[in-house]
Enzyme design. Sequence first.
Site, short mmCIF file in Angstrom:
data_model
loop_
_atom_site.label_atom_id
_atom_site.label_comp_id
_atom_site.label_asym_id
_atom_site.label_seq_id
_atom_site.Cartn_x
_atom_site.Cartn_y
_atom_site.Cartn_z
N GLU A 1 -1.25 -13.91 -10.83
CA GLU A 1 -0.49 -14.26 -9.62
C GLU A 1 -1.33 -14.20 -8.35
OE1 GLU A 1 2.62 -13.82 -12.60
OE2 GLU A 1 0.88 -12.58 -12.09
N HIS B 1 11.67 -6.81 -13.91
CA HIS B 1 11.92 -8.25 -13.96
C HIS B 1 13.29 -8.59 -13.37
CE1 HIS B 1 8.58 -8.15 -16.77
NE2 HIS B 1 8.59 -9.46 -16.85
#
Length: 722
Positions: free
Chosen positions: A455, A525
Amino acid sequence: MPELNPLHPDAAWTELVATDDDWDAADPALLAAMFHQLVLVRAFEEYVLELAAAGLVHGPAHSSIGQEGGAVGSVLALAPGDEINGSHRGHHQFLAKALQHVAPKGFDLTAELPDEIRTVLLRTLAEICGLARGYSHGRGGSMHLQWKEAGAMGTNAIVGGGVPLAAGFAWAGRQAGTDAVAVTYFGDGAANIGSTLETFNLAAAWRLPVCFFVENNQYAVSTSVAEATGEPRLSARGPGFGIASWRVDGMDPLAVHLAMRAAADHMRAGHGPTLIEADTYRYFHQNGPFPGSAFRYRTKDEESQWRARDPIDRLAGHMIRRGLLTGEAHDAAVAASKAAMTEAGGVLLEPKPGGKPGERQIRPAEWPDPAFVDVGVRGDLSEFEGARPAGDDIATHEMKFIDAVAEVMRRRMTDDDRIVVMGEDIHRLSGGTNGATKGLKDTFPDRILGTPISENAFTGLAGGIALDGRFRPVVEFMYADFMWVAADQLFNQVGKARHMFGGDGPVPFVLRSKVATGSGYGSQHSMDPAGVFATAPGWRIVAPSTPYDYVGLMNAALRCEDPVVVIEHVDLYNSTGPGPVDDYDYHLPVGQAAVRRSGEAVTVVAYLSMVAEALAAVEESGVDAEVIDLRWLDRASLDWETVGASIRKTNRVLIVEQGPVGTSYGGWLSDEIQRRFFDWLDAPIQRVTGREASPSISKVLERAAYARREEVAEALRQVGEA
């Protein structure tokens, strides 16, 4: 005994040494250009240290004295369309690129300096001093120097922070059909930073024309390279990623030039990224006008040995040997460079009234206007002139939310070949893990980019694309929690770039991410990032709750010249609602909320999936509540007119959201509503949120951790009873 077979990397790793023959063969014009640039950069840095010692530089003054040979030698090997960025110690890199831009054929310090060069010196010095005539109007200072017209895309105060951005410059240049390359300059410390190593991998995998230029000046602040890593030859990292690498004496500007020429040829031929390690030395401490020996982490003898290898002296010695320079001409150039800096200082400084002899101050007229403090955090939205607004004439039908996500992107990518989408697995699985890019890879094979799991790297790469300005990146995070992995790139780089570099430069960057609360994916998450982004400067925040809204809001996000995070919710993907039949070109304006239900008793403020939950809770509770779907959540874009009109009618507010109380969006919103509308509130603002903990994997514990209609209905009943 096992058989041991030596393995060797495919990428070359070479030490390049410039010989006397190389010096004899070097073009006299090249050596002259090097000499005059080096002398001028050195004089500039010495003058900055003089101002710093006098207290006239607010903040750090990271001197590059001793390291100029690497910057000048390498930049003179680049072409006008090439782009660079650098580190916090980047005055020399910036000046080399700026001087090459305004004087591509070089200049002679002993002749009359062109006005363009004097302007570069003046504006760079002004920026370092934090003054209005600086390139970023004083906001960038010593560590954030940018002049995009010259290809100097910005130096960076975060160690390793600018490396992923340069990969974006390289991608943009290649995608635009040019043979331009990008160079990112960073120090030995950044060679061990995760974002740097992630970018090595991504650039090699995509064969990007980016050069990783490591200025190994032997120290971080006071920690030596040998202390910080088991392999102090930092160029060894390149071959491990499949990157052709050179090691070179950074005190030898010709050797650096030859290495950069070889690296540029390699990249322009399409062979992928390169790495150059230039062994060099900073003569002074991390910051300010004192040598490192004054702080006892290195010796005076060590400093003397490095100073004996000074890049200017080495270059001048070869030029004198070849009859290209005389001692008198050398001294004249040095004197002229100092005079040029004195002249620049004379524009910015004046004698301090009542001060000691020779004491100076910044001329008051040079300071920025304090009213400029927030200008340019975001743009003025002038890019929306001519945008087609949503209207009552748009035919709608029931459609799946996720289909709207894919179809609006298909329409925009068809109409605008600048849009590029990147993220993990978006090129596979029939449109990624949720189908958001369904069918797009087949239609736009070079603009749907499946990334490695990195990322930091691909977010920064997209940030570089946005800063470059030729393309419009859209980044998908599989889960919103991953923003913490890429936090430097999102908040220090992308979010701050427009304001930090003066407020004028657009940063067209769209981040798509989903909230997965309730899906069983647990603490790492499930987060709702709205509360974090709302407190971070520079970002606009979109939260669509219907397919129709998603189309209009995504069109607005893709038109906007500011970074926009589009937050989605996994609960909505498979839901159905009103969406356009075949019209995917309308915009829902920035700053326009929607009243989903009119009422008199209380104003319920919600977004994303909690809009439907709030509407259901109103029916269950029987309270006559007005429900507002915010759509736009950031400070600058929130529809205060609609919210205020409702509060003036109901005199009560209930903010509902799903996630944990700690990162809650409602905490910020509650404070802002109270400050704006306190006189119309008959009761304290009420909030519905999840619990303190993030959701767990256990279905029972997960449900206990977040809020839905049941919690909203109970809060409404309490409001009704009050």
